[in-house]
Design an enzyme around this catalytic site. Structure first.
Site, PDB file in Angstrom:
ATOM      1  N   PHE A  20     -44.718 -28.503 -24.517  1.00  0.00           N
ATOM      2  CA  PHE A  20     -44.938 -27.134 -24.039  1.00  0.00           C
ATOM      3  C   PHE A  20     -45.207 -27.054 -22.550  1.00  0.00           C
ATOM      4  O   PHE A  20     -44.995 -26.015 -21.933  1.00  0.00           O
ATOM      5  CB  PHE A  20     -46.110 -26.488 -24.793  1.00  0.00           C
ATOM      6  CG  PHE A  20     -47.474 -27.020 -24.398  1.00  0.00           C
ATOM      7  CD1 PHE A  20     -48.135 -26.532 -23.274  1.00  0.00           C
ATOM      8  CD2 PHE A  20     -48.109 -28.001 -25.148  1.00  0.00           C
ATOM      9  CE1 PHE A  20     -49.383 -27.019 -22.912  1.00  0.00           C
ATOM     10  CE2 PHE A  20     -49.347 -28.499 -24.790  1.00  0.00           C
ATOM     11  CZ  PHE A  20     -49.988 -27.998 -23.660  1.00  0.00           C
ATOM     12  N   LYS A  46     -34.902 -30.016 -29.358  1.00  0.00           N
ATOM     13  CA  LYS A  46     -35.980 -29.353 -30.094  1.00  0.00           C
ATOM     14  C   LYS A  46     -37.113 -29.112 -29.096  1.00  0.00           C
ATOM     15  O   LYS A  46     -37.934 -29.979 -28.843  1.00  0.00           O
ATOM     16  CB  LYS A  46     -36.458 -30.228 -31.251  1.00  0.00           C
ATOM     17  CG  LYS A  46     -37.093 -29.469 -32.433  1.00  0.00           C
ATOM     18  CD  LYS A  46     -38.336 -28.668 -32.106  1.00  0.00           C
ATOM     19  CE  LYS A  46     -39.535 -29.546 -31.899  1.00  0.00           C
ATOM     20  NZ  LYS A  46     -40.775 -28.705 -31.645  1.00  0.00           N
ATOM     21  N   GLU A  94     -57.397 -38.152 -23.267  1.00  0.00           N
ATOM     22  CA  GLU A  94     -56.618 -37.238 -22.450  1.00  0.00           C
ATOM     23  C   GLU A  94     -57.036 -35.815 -22.820  1.00  0.00           C
ATOM     24  O   GLU A  94     -56.701 -35.319 -23.900  1.00  0.00           O
ATOM     25  CB  GLU A  94     -55.121 -37.433 -22.682  1.00  0.00           C
ATOM     26  CG  GLU A  94     -54.268 -36.535 -21.792  1.00  0.00           C
ATOM     27  CD  GLU A  94     -52.780 -36.706 -22.025  1.00  0.00           C
ATOM     28  OE1 GLU A  94     -52.015 -36.588 -21.055  1.00  0.00           O
ATOM     29  OE2 GLU A  94     -52.389 -36.955 -23.179  1.00  0.00           O
ATOM     30  N   GLU A 127     -42.313 -25.171 -29.798  1.00  0.00           N
ATOM     31  CA  GLU A 127     -42.326 -23.856 -30.437  1.00  0.00           C
ATOM     32  C   GLU A 127     -43.372 -22.931 -29.816  1.00  0.00           C
ATOM     33  O   GLU A 127     -43.404 -21.731 -30.117  1.00  0.00           O
ATOM     34  CB  GLU A 127     -42.574 -23.996 -31.949  1.00  0.00           C
ATOM     35  CG  GLU A 127     -43.904 -24.592 -32.346  1.00  0.00           C
ATOM     36  CD  GLU A 127     -43.933 -26.116 -32.360  1.00  0.00           C
ATOM     37  OE1 GLU A 127     -44.811 -26.673 -33.041  1.00  0.00           O
ATOM     38  OE2 GLU A 127     -43.084 -26.746 -31.692  1.00  0.00           O
ATOM     39  N   ARG A 128     -44.219 -23.467 -28.931  1.00  0.00           N
ATOM     40  CA  ARG A 128     -45.240 -22.615 -28.303  1.00  0.00           C
ATOM     41  C   ARG A 128     -44.654 -21.746 -27.193  1.00  0.00           C
ATOM     42  O   ARG A 128     -45.135 -20.648 -26.953  1.00  0.00           O
ATOM     43  CB  ARG A 128     -46.361 -23.484 -27.730  1.00  0.00           C
ATOM     44  CG  ARG A 128     -47.137 -24.271 -28.766  1.00  0.00           C
ATOM     45  CD  ARG A 128     -48.272 -25.009 -28.101  1.00  0.00           C
ATOM     46  NE  ARG A 128     -48.948 -25.938 -29.001  1.00  0.00           N
ATOM     47  CZ  ARG A 128     -49.979 -26.699 -28.664  1.00  0.00           C
ATOM     48  NH1 ARG A 128     -50.459 -26.631 -27.430  1.00  0.00           N
ATOM     49  NH2 ARG A 128     -50.528 -27.514 -29.529  1.00  0.00           N
ATOM     50  N   CYS A 155     -48.900 -34.377 -17.661  1.00  0.00           N
ATOM     51  CA  CYS A 155     -49.120 -35.790 -17.979  1.00  0.00           C
ATOM     52  C   CYS A 155     -49.373 -36.618 -16.725  1.00  0.00           C
ATOM     53  O   CYS A 155     -49.831 -37.747 -16.811  1.00  0.00           O
ATOM     54  CB  CYS A 155     -47.943 -36.356 -18.763  1.00  0.00           C
ATOM     55  SG  CYS A 155     -46.418 -36.462 -17.822  1.00  0.00           S
ATOM     56  N   SER A 168     -47.788 -36.305 -26.580  1.00  0.00           N
ATOM     57  CA  SER A 168     -49.015 -37.096 -26.666  1.00  0.00           C
ATOM     58  C   SER A 168     -48.713 -38.491 -27.219  1.00  0.00           C
ATOM     59  O   SER A 168     -47.711 -38.704 -27.908  1.00  0.00           O
ATOM     60  CB  SER A 168     -50.030 -36.396 -27.564  1.00  0.00           C
ATOM     61  OG  SER A 168     -49.580 -36.393 -28.906  1.00  0.00           O
TER      62      SER A 168
END
Length: 498
Positions: free
Chosen positions: A150, A174, A384, A177-178, A282, A227
């Protein structure tokens, strides 16, 4: 109510009856913007089938023609930048300037992909043996997939599919979806640029969609950014199904501040690196290691003063420097880490909890937070956090600072602030981290280098984009060829050829 956000399959926008739906929020207000369809296995399989059907013709197109189509795509991205950035800010929350920076870095990767004819040339050697020539070719894999996060809804997909399709593959994306709208809109621009139907497909979804991509035998390779727990799952599952995998995971990026550092510049750099995009990067700096207590005291004092001036608000407001977190659950998670840091004994120098943004009380806003005297056993150091939380750790020497960094499970990015060339050289030569900056807080490689960490920040042998993308999205084939002279009869040779 407007129609749910669907999928792009075989060049057509597809919506499925009775699909599961997920809310898409405006994180600056907490209001529901609309809904996104979560693809069932059959929908993902249809996208894979479209990509498979498009592969023979697309892989047969001249590399130069594929590059020209990507050049048109790049021009459309530049022309429609305002619309794309508005979608990013609306669904993600980052300020518009940050969205523009994200898109610009994505466009650079499209530009790199237009160089692909040069990078696909292979190698040739004449007369490696008596009248034997040998050469290598780089051939596409087939259908490949990308699963993206996201936090960079435009840039990370552009790390993947431009290089993949430039190499002759077809692609199934893909996205998160957020915040799905930017990725879907950009894929439609690829169609507008002339990239044939089925070459690039987009399916929105959750774990069901992901698992379909990981296990379908038609998918030859999977790229992932997210993640570390999910990256490890992606790598293990896709590898077990015979796929090539690159899975980029989490990070805990340290910045070492030496006693001789230009402290004003270091503080300004840390402010952007720790709190830009609300810390949802990240490559964000989440730990500052002050070498010496004098440096630590001065650093915390100056960071506190800078945080008092940090402008937090909706990303669309002119002058805003930091927007909201992506969602309410993530907001609660990050705030929980602040609570944990206090409970574990760290000194909360600046508390971002309780921030009020007038007119946006329902938004997911957390102010810039600063901890001092953080130690390695604390969860705010180990984990994190992925939010606007900077931890200051004290060290007595550069060697102690480096030992802290090397002991952490993540090895994505790090940097050092110093005026000492010898210290900088020692740091860059010996630190066990994949991307290193000297007086550069976010050492994100440009498009013609590759992006990737070490240790549990990367699963797989090849990094993202740049030269490694060519290696990841192609297979090397080596051909040895000999044409015997006419009329010559040869005897069988039983010894290994030399």
């Amino acid at each position: 109510m407007k129609s749910p956000i669907g999928h792009l399959i075989g060049g057509e926008l597809v919506s499925c009856a009775h699909a599961r739906l997920q809310d898409v929020y405006n994180p600056a207000t907490g209001e529901v913007l609309g809904h996104v369809e979560l693809a069932a296995r059959s929908t993902v399989e249809a996208a894979i089938a479209a990509a498979q059907a498009a592969f023979p013709a697309w892989s047969g197109i001249l590399p130069a023609k594929r590059a020209r189509l990507l050049g048109r795509f790049m021009a459309l991205l530049e022309a429609r930048a305002d619309e794309i950035c508005a979608l990013i800010t609306l669904e993600h929350g980052k300020v518009l300037d940050d969205a523009r920076g994200e898109l610009h870095r994505g466009i650079e990767n499209v530009e790199f992909a237009t160089y692909m004819p040069e990078l696909l040339k292979g190698e040739h050697s004449k007369n490696v043996g008596p009248k034997i020539d040998s050469w290598s070719e780089f051939q596409p894999l087939g259908v490949v997939a990308g699963i993206t996060p996201f936090n960079f809804p435009a840039m990370v997909p552009l790390w993947m599919y431009p290089a993949a399709i430039a190499c002759g593959n077809t692609f199934v994306l893909k996205p998160s979806e957020r915040d799905p709208s930017a990725a879907l809109y950009i894929a439609q621009l690829a169609l507008e640029a002339g990239i044939p139907s089925g070459v690039l497909n987009v399916v929105n979804g959750d774990k069901e969609a992901v698992d379909t991509l990981l296990t379908d035998k038609r998918v030859q390779a999977v790229s992932f950014v997210g993640s570390t727990p999910i990256a490890e799952y992606i790598y293990a599952t896709a590898s077990a199904h015979g796929k090539r995998v690159q899975a980029l995971g989490g990070a805990k990026n340290h910045a070492v501040v030496m006693p001789d550092a230009d402290l004003e510049n270091a503080v300004n750099a840390l402010m952007g690196a720790a709190y830009g995009s609300c810390g949802e990067r990240c490559m964000a700096i989440s730990v500052a290691v002050a070498v010496g207590n004098e440096v630590g005291d001065a650093l915390v004092e100056r960071l506190g003063a800078a945080l008092a001036k940090l402008k937090v608000g909706p990303g669309t407001v002119r002058g805003a420097e930091m927007g909201p977190l992506i969602s309410k659950p993530h907001f609660e998670k990050v705030r929980g880490y602040v609570d944990a840091g206090v409970a574990e004994g760290a000194k909360l120098a600046v508390d971002g909890r309780g921030l009020n943004v007038p007119g946006h009380e329902g938004g997911y806003f957390l102010g810039g937070t600063l901890f001092d005297h953080v130690t390695p056993e604390m969860s705010i150091y180990r984990d994190e956090i992925f939010g606007p939380v900077l931890c200051v750790v004290r060290a007595h020497s550069l060697e102690e600072a480096m030992a802290l960094i090397d002991a952490h499970e993540y090895g994505n990015g790090t940097c050092i602030f110093t005026r000492d060339g010898e210290a900088a050289r020692y740091f860059t030569d010996n630190i066990r981290v994949g991307m290193v900056g000297v007086n550069v807080p976010l050492p994100v490689p440009v498009s013609y280098h590759s992006f990737g960490g070490w240790k549990r920040s990367l699963f797989g042998d090849l990094s993202a984009y740049g030269p490694d993308a060519v290696r990841f999205y192609t297979r090397r084939k080596t051909v040895s060829q000999r044409w015997p002279a006419g009329g010559v009869r040869e005897t069988a040779q039983f010894a290994f050829p030399a």
